[in-house]
Design a protein around this motif. Structure first.
Motif: not given
Length: 215
Positions: A144-147, A156-161, A193-195
């Motif tokens: 994930g791009l956000a991660n 910390p990674c914001p999006m569980p995969e 996510l905002a961070d």
């Protein structure tokens, strides 16, 4: 010499306001735009939805199809499933008002992050391709791009995969249910996510800065 001007996608998001006053929770599902993605993802996603709706009867599920072919294919899977609506387009607007989302890996996951929507990233490919990819691709912890952005910054990674064999109804529900039932969990996910998205911002419009630098 390189100058960071921000991510252009941040300039291209609609402002759709608040979802206040809506009855029940809203779950967005983006299974991918290609037919192969839809075929691999929809059966597992619909099983997860079925289990979730048994626990949360007022849950509303909306699937924004990326194009006409995707709309037809997704509709054939849904086929009148109660409480699940398939629509043409409107993914960005939906992500901004949804309480949570499940999104197939790709640019849409970054859009979900920018929309500040707590999201489970999912993806599944054929077993042979997965076997080859695991042999060839080394040192990649996240897709994930956000991660990836968060990991590079030591955050910390914001999006569980949920990928391949880990993409199961139970695993998806395990991440979604707290976001749909616990305000504190939903707020924490949005803050994370905002961070991450904050790392993509710069002063002013990224597109305007790019154009200015080209002159």
């Amino acid at each position: 010499f390189a100058e960071f001007v921000g991510h252009p996608l941040l300039d291209d998001f609609p402002d759709v306001g608040s979802a206040a006053g809506r009855d029940g929770k809203l779950l967005a599902i983006l299974p991918g735009s290609r037919i192969g993605e839809i075929d691999k993802h929809m059966p597992t996603l619909l099983k997860a939805v079925s289990i979730l709706k048994a626990k949360l009867p007022e849950l509303q599920v909306v699937i924004p199809a990326a194009n006409d072919r995707a709309f037809e294919r997704i509709s054939s899977f849904v086929c009148g499933t109660d409480g699940v609506v398939v629509k043409r387009g409107g993914a960005r607007e939906l992500l901004q008002v949804a309480d949570a989302a499940v999104v197939a890996s790709g640019t849409a996951t970054l859009e979900a992050a920018i929309a500040n929507c707590p999201t489970v990233l999912v993806y599944k490919v054929g077993w042979f391709f997965a076997m080859v990819a695991r042999r060839v691709i080394k040192g990649v912890r996240h897709v994930g791009l956000a991660n990836i952005i968060a990991e590079k910054a030591g955050a910390p990674c914001p999006m569980p995969e949920c990928l391949q064999e880990n993409f199961t109804p139970d695993n998806v529900i395990g991440h979604l249910e707290p976001w749909l039932t616990q305000e504190a969990a939903n707020t924490a996910a949005r803050r994370s996510l905002a961070d991450t998205v904050g790392m993509l911002k710069s002063d002013g419009s990224a597109i305007a800065k790019i154009a200015q630098n080209l002159v």
